[in-house]
Design a protein around this motif. Sequence first.
Motif, PDB file in Angstrom:
ATOM      1  N   LYS A 129       0.816  -1.219   0.000  1.00 23.65           N
ATOM      2  CA  LYS A 129       0.000   0.000   0.000  1.00 23.65           C
ATOM      3  C   LYS A 129       0.852   1.272   0.000  1.00 23.65           C
ATOM      4  CE  LYS A 129      -3.474  -2.780   0.326  1.00 23.65           C
ATOM      5  NZ  LYS A 129      -4.215  -3.137  -0.903  1.00 23.65           N
ATOM      6  N   THR A 130       2.088   1.167  -0.510  1.00 27.06           N
ATOM      7  CA  THR A 130       2.953   2.334  -0.624  1.00 27.06           C
ATOM      8  C   THR A 130       3.371   2.510  -2.081  1.00 27.06           C
ATOM      9  OG1 THR A 130       4.951   1.029  -0.213  1.00 27.06           O
ATOM     10  CG2 THR A 130       3.847   1.989   1.712  1.00 27.06           C
ATOM     11  N   LYS A 131       3.916   3.691  -2.392  1.00 23.20           N
ATOM     12  CA  LYS A 131       4.312   3.967  -3.764  1.00 23.20           C
ATOM     13  C   LYS A 131       5.679   3.402  -4.114  1.00 23.20           C
ATOM     14  CE  LYS A 131       1.536   8.153  -4.403  1.00 23.20           C
ATOM     15  NZ  LYS A 131       1.571   9.600  -4.766  1.00 23.20           N
ATOM     16  N   THR A 132       6.500   3.138  -3.090  1.00 25.56           N
ATOM     17  CA  THR A 132       7.817   2.559  -3.331  1.00 25.56           C
ATOM     18  C   THR A 132       7.986   1.305  -2.485  1.00 25.56           C
ATOM     19  OG1 THR A 132       8.816   3.933  -1.601  1.00 25.56           O
ATOM     20  CG2 THR A 132       8.845   4.791  -3.855  1.00 25.56           C
ATOM     21  N   CYS A 133       8.744   0.365  -3.009  1.00 26.49           N
ATOM     22  CA  CYS A 133       8.965  -0.887  -2.299  1.00 26.49           C
ATOM     23  C   CYS A 133      10.016  -1.684  -3.049  1.00 26.49           C
ATOM     24  CB  CYS A 133       7.669  -1.694  -2.208  1.00 26.49           C
ATOM     25  SG  CYS A 133       7.080  -2.273  -3.829  1.00 26.49           S
ATOM     26  N   SER A 134      10.357  -2.850  -2.545  1.00 28.20           N
ATOM     27  CA  SER A 134      11.190  -3.783  -3.290  1.00 28.20           C
ATOM     28  C   SER A 134      10.258  -4.537  -4.234  1.00 28.20           C
ATOM     29  CB  SER A 134      11.905  -4.754  -2.356  1.00 28.20           C
ATOM     30  OG  SER A 134      12.498  -5.798  -3.111  1.00 28.20           O
ATOM     31  N   ILE A 135      10.277  -4.153  -5.502  1.00 32.98           N
ATOM     32  CA  ILE A 135       9.368  -4.746  -6.480  1.00 32.98           C
ATOM     33  C   ILE A 135       9.582  -6.254  -6.570  1.00 32.98           C
ATOM     34  CG2 ILE A 135       8.771  -4.780  -8.937  1.00 32.98           C
ATOM     35  CD1 ILE A 135       9.535  -1.796  -8.979  1.00 32.98           C
ATOM     36  N   GLU A 136      10.841  -6.654  -6.586  1.00 28.74           N
ATOM     37  CA  GLU A 136      11.138  -8.086  -6.683  1.00 28.74           C
ATOM     38  C   GLU A 136      10.571  -8.856  -5.497  1.00 28.74           C
ATOM     39  OE1 GLU A 136      14.950 -11.157  -6.826  1.00 28.74           O
ATOM     40  OE2 GLU A 136      15.257  -9.024  -7.238  1.00 28.74           O
ATOM     41  N   ARG A 137      10.695  -8.290  -4.296  1.00 28.45           N
ATOM     42  CA  ARG A 137      10.216  -8.988  -3.100  1.00 28.45           C
ATOM     43  C   ARG A 137       8.701  -9.161  -3.142  1.00 28.45           C
ATOM     44  NH1 ARG A 137      12.134  -5.674   0.799  1.00 28.45           N
ATOM     45  NH2 ARG A 137      14.193  -6.624   0.576  1.00 28.45           N
ATOM     46  N   VAL A 138       8.006  -8.130  -3.624  1.00 31.42           N
ATOM     47  CA  VAL A 138       6.540  -8.216  -3.717  1.00 31.42           C
ATOM     48  C   VAL A 138       6.133  -9.292  -4.717  1.00 31.42           C
ATOM     49  CG1 VAL A 138       4.440  -6.997  -4.406  1.00 31.42           C
ATOM     50  CG2 VAL A 138       6.176  -5.817  -3.040  1.00 31.42           C
ATOM     51  N   LEU A 139       6.762  -9.296  -5.881  1.00 37.02           N
ATOM     52  CA  LEU A 139       6.406 -10.274  -6.918  1.00 37.02           C
ATOM     53  C   LEU A 139       6.723 -11.699  -6.477  1.00 37.02           C
ATOM     54  CD1 LEU A 139       7.518  -8.426 -10.190  1.00 37.02           C
ATOM     55  CD2 LEU A 139       5.222  -8.600  -9.206  1.00 37.02           C
ATOM     56  N   ARG A 140       7.800 -11.868  -5.723  1.00 32.60           N
ATOM     57  CA  ARG A 140       8.169 -13.205  -5.261  1.00 32.60           C
ATOM     58  C   ARG A 140       7.128 -13.786  -4.299  1.00 32.60           C
ATOM     59  NH1 ARG A 140      13.210 -15.510  -5.645  1.00 32.60           N
ATOM     60  NH2 ARG A 140      14.758 -14.366  -6.873  1.00 32.60           N
ATOM     61  N   LYS A 141       6.434 -12.910  -3.583  1.00 30.49           N
ATOM     62  CA  LYS A 141       5.460 -13.375  -2.589  1.00 30.49           C
ATOM     63  C   LYS A 141       4.108 -13.737  -3.194  1.00 30.49           C
ATOM     64  CE  LYS A 141       7.371 -10.851   1.373  1.00 30.49           C
ATOM     65  NZ  LYS A 141       7.111  -9.784   2.399  1.00 30.49           N
ATOM     66  N   THR A 142       3.910 -13.429  -4.470  1.00 30.30           N
ATOM     67  CA  THR A 142       2.607 -13.679  -5.075  1.00 30.30           C
ATOM     68  C   THR A 142       2.324 -15.164  -5.219  1.00 30.30           C
ATOM     69  OG1 THR A 142       3.554 -13.588  -7.307  1.00 30.30           O
ATOM     70  CG2 THR A 142       2.691 -11.522  -6.384  1.00 30.30           C
ATOM     71  N   GLU A 143       1.055 -15.483  -5.257  1.00 29.07           N
ATOM     72  CA  GLU A 143       0.635 -16.882  -5.394  1.00 29.07           C
ATOM     73  C   GLU A 143       1.109 -17.473  -6.726  1.00 29.07           C
ATOM     74  OE1 GLU A 143      -3.527 -19.512  -5.631  1.00 29.07           O
ATOM     75  OE2 GLU A 143      -3.577 -17.379  -5.090  1.00 29.07           O
ATOM     76  N   ARG A 144       1.051 -16.660  -7.786  1.00 32.95           N
ATOM     77  CA  ARG A 144       1.465 -17.159  -9.095  1.00 32.95           C
ATOM     78  C   ARG A 144       2.944 -17.547  -9.094  1.00 32.95           C
ATOM     79  NH1 ARG A 144      -0.470 -16.313 -14.537  1.00 32.95           N
ATOM     80  NH2 ARG A 144      -1.781 -14.549 -13.883  1.00 32.95           N
ATOM     81  N   PHE A 145       3.798 -16.652  -8.550  1.00 28.97           N
ATOM     82  CA  PHE A 145       5.228 -16.958  -8.608  1.00 28.97           C
ATOM     83  C   PHE A 145       5.574 -18.140  -7.705  1.00 28.97           C
ATOM     84  CE2 PHE A 145       9.751 -16.298  -7.526  1.00 28.97           C
ATOM     85  CZ  PHE A 145      10.262 -16.476  -8.808  1.00 28.97           C
ATOM     86  N   GLN A 146       4.870 -18.296  -6.609  1.00 23.00           N
ATOM     87  CA  GLN A 146       5.116 -19.458  -5.757  1.00 23.00           C
ATOM     88  C   GLN A 146       4.797 -20.753  -6.502  1.00 23.00           C
ATOM     89  OE1 GLN A 146       6.620 -19.520  -2.676  1.00 23.00           O
ATOM     90  NE2 GLN A 146       6.983 -17.368  -3.213  1.00 23.00           N
ATOM     91  N   LYS A 147       3.782 -20.700  -7.369  1.00 21.13           N
ATOM     92  CA  LYS A 147       3.472 -21.864  -8.213  1.00 21.13           C
ATOM     93  C   LYS A 147       4.594 -22.110  -9.223  1.00 21.13           C
ATOM     94  CE  LYS A 147      -1.608 -21.592  -8.048  1.00 21.13           C
ATOM     95  NZ  LYS A 147      -2.841 -21.361  -8.862  1.00 21.13           N
ATOM     96  N   TRP A 148       5.129 -21.018  -9.768  1.00 20.97           N
ATOM     97  CA  TRP A 148       6.243 -21.134 -10.713  1.00 20.97           C
ATOM     98  C   TRP A 148       7.452 -21.792 -10.048  1.00 20.97           C
ATOM     99  CZ3 TRP A 148       7.897 -18.717 -15.614  1.00 20.97           C
ATOM    100  CH2 TRP A 148       6.823 -18.335 -16.422  1.00 20.97           C
ATOM    101  N   LEU A 149       7.713 -21.431  -8.789  1.00 22.79           N
ATOM    102  CA  LEU A 149       8.878 -21.981  -8.085  1.00 22.79           C
ATOM    103  C   LEU A 149       8.766 -23.490  -7.915  1.00 22.79           C
ATOM    104  CD1 LEU A 149       9.518 -19.316  -5.289  1.00 22.79           C
ATOM    105  CD2 LEU A 149      10.842 -19.693  -7.376  1.00 22.79           C
ATOM    106  N   LYS A 150       7.555 -23.966  -7.726  1.00 24.93           N
ATOM    107  CA  LYS A 150       7.350 -25.412  -7.498  1.00 24.93           C
ATOM    108  C   LYS A 150       7.224 -26.197  -8.803  1.00 24.93           C
ATOM    109  CE  LYS A 150       4.845 -24.358  -3.215  1.00 24.93           C
ATOM    110  NZ  LYS A 150       3.501 -24.341  -2.568  1.00 24.93           N
ATOM    111  N   ALA A 151       6.924 -25.497  -9.886  1.00 24.95           N
ATOM    112  CA  ALA A 151       6.632 -26.183 -11.149  1.00 24.95           C
ATOM    113  C   ALA A 151       7.902 -26.706 -11.818  1.00 24.95           C
ATOM    114  CB  ALA A 151       5.902 -25.237 -12.100  1.00 24.95           C
ATOM    115  N   LYS A 152       7.780 -27.906 -12.392  1.00 21.46           N
ATOM    116  CA  LYS A 152       8.891 -28.480 -13.153  1.00 21.46           C
ATOM    117  C   LYS A 152       8.751 -28.178 -14.643  1.00 21.46           C
ATOM    118  CE  LYS A 152       9.689 -32.294  -9.911  1.00 21.46           C
ATOM    119  NZ  LYS A 152       9.750 -33.766  -9.753  1.00 21.46           N
ATOM    120  N   ARG A 153       7.539 -27.796 -15.035  1.00 16.70           N
ATOM    121  CA  ARG A 153       7.269 -27.543 -16.450  1.00 16.70           C
ATOM    122  C   ARG A 153       6.317 -26.359 -16.555  1.00 16.70           C
ATOM    123  NH1 ARG A 153       5.221 -32.430 -20.481  1.00 16.70           N
ATOM    124  NH2 ARG A 153       5.661 -31.403 -22.495  1.00 16.70           N
ATOM    125  N   LEU A 154       6.489 -25.531 -17.569  1.00 13.17           N
ATOM    126  CA  LEU A 154       5.604 -24.388 -17.789  1.00 13.17           C
ATOM    127  C   LEU A 154       4.307 -24.888 -18.422  1.00 13.17           C
ATOM    128  CD1 LEU A 154       5.281 -21.314 -17.620  1.00 13.17           C
ATOM    129  CD2 LEU A 154       6.297 -21.148 -19.902  1.00 13.17           C
TER     130      LEU A 154
END
Length: 431
Positions: free
Chosen positions: A133-158
């Motif tokens: 809820k702020t205008k600045t942040c660690s963009i990478e850290r926010v994206l890493r916490k998303t549900e989609r990217f967590q699925k990507w981390l566990k996936a063996k195939r796209l």
Amino acid sequence: MGLWMYYLCSNVLGLLKLLQFLTLSCSPFLEATVFPSSVPHVKASYSFGRTFLGLDKCNACIGTSICKKFFKEEIRFDNWLASHLKLPPNYFPSYSGNYTDDAKSWRLVEISRLTTKYQHDQADKRICASLSKTKTCSIERVLRKTERFQKWLKAKRLTPDLVQGLPSPMLRCPSQRLLDRIVRRYAEVPDAGSIYMGHLTDRDKLRLLYTLSVNTHPILLQIFPEAEGWPFPKYLGSCGRLIVTAGTRPLKEFYSSPPEVAADLAFQLLSIVNSMRNNDMNYFFYFVHVDAGTFGIFNNGLLFIRDASTLGIIDKQEGLQMTDGQQEYKDIFSCLASDCQSAFPNCNSVREKQSLVMVCQELLPKLLKGKFLQPVQEKIDRFLRLCADSFRADQEVSDAAGKLIELLKSLQSCDSHFAYRYPDCKYSDKY
């Protein structure tokens, strides 16, 4: 001896003072000297900043495969080859540049962003607001916490579910065969070749997901390379949020070209659209939008798809593998290139004639209108009207385009001005 040494030293000191005076007097003129792009070997240094390149945003970026070229001054901006080598304004979506492998021979390249600097900044703000809820942040850290990217981390195939809801037309109707091709040919990693994502680090996965979310243009250039006959410019690499590709001149620069050039370019354009509809790989490529910058021309006269961001793909071999409900899934990755409110047509609504109608409506009239003598011009205008009529059946549009192609082909000449097919045309019955 002492007197001789005295006179010698006095003269040397005098020369040194004269050189110092000349240096100070001439420095304003030297600093103002601008070296033209035709001499890109001028030795000086860019003050490259991480912010200009977008490296400060990594790993919410495209990659770093060509950064060394930038910092070794083996990539230079065409219009800023001055003695001070200041960087161009960072709000331009693309820049013309020069690229070398040996510091002697240089070739034209295009340096471009996935989207405008403003759109990048707005997307970054949306990323921060989505979690902190702020205008600045660690963009990478926010994206890493998303549900989609967590699925990507566990996936063996796209798989299709990992790209559902991404806004690119290329991913509206993804097949497993297409997604495997993306992973196998992903050029931002050194050891690509497998359809499984075991060779991708967490960093690589985030960069690939970010690129697919913002603009699939560089991915299309990687997986359908020019070296295999696909009508795309060569992909050379990326640095931060910039990509480097082989340089072309946009089609709009040729609207006022003479009849023989216009006929040749129109013939190439229609031939490309046809080949993208029907090819040996059984992929159906279609445009959702075309404009004067969609196509480009190399120095040898060969026409290419300059901007592949508006290309969609349907796999005719495997068919549709995603439901409309899956297509409408949205998260922060769905909003990196748009405002999340954009509506996209479903895959079943794409028509065979779609790309032909667009180029016949938007581009070909600007190339061909009023260029030829009668009755040739009359025939061209008639075929264009039929081809541009979106209310006609697919086959009618295709037939009109086919007749126009045949007419344009008959207007081609075997001339050294068309270097891409000369001198081969001298030994062919086609011309």
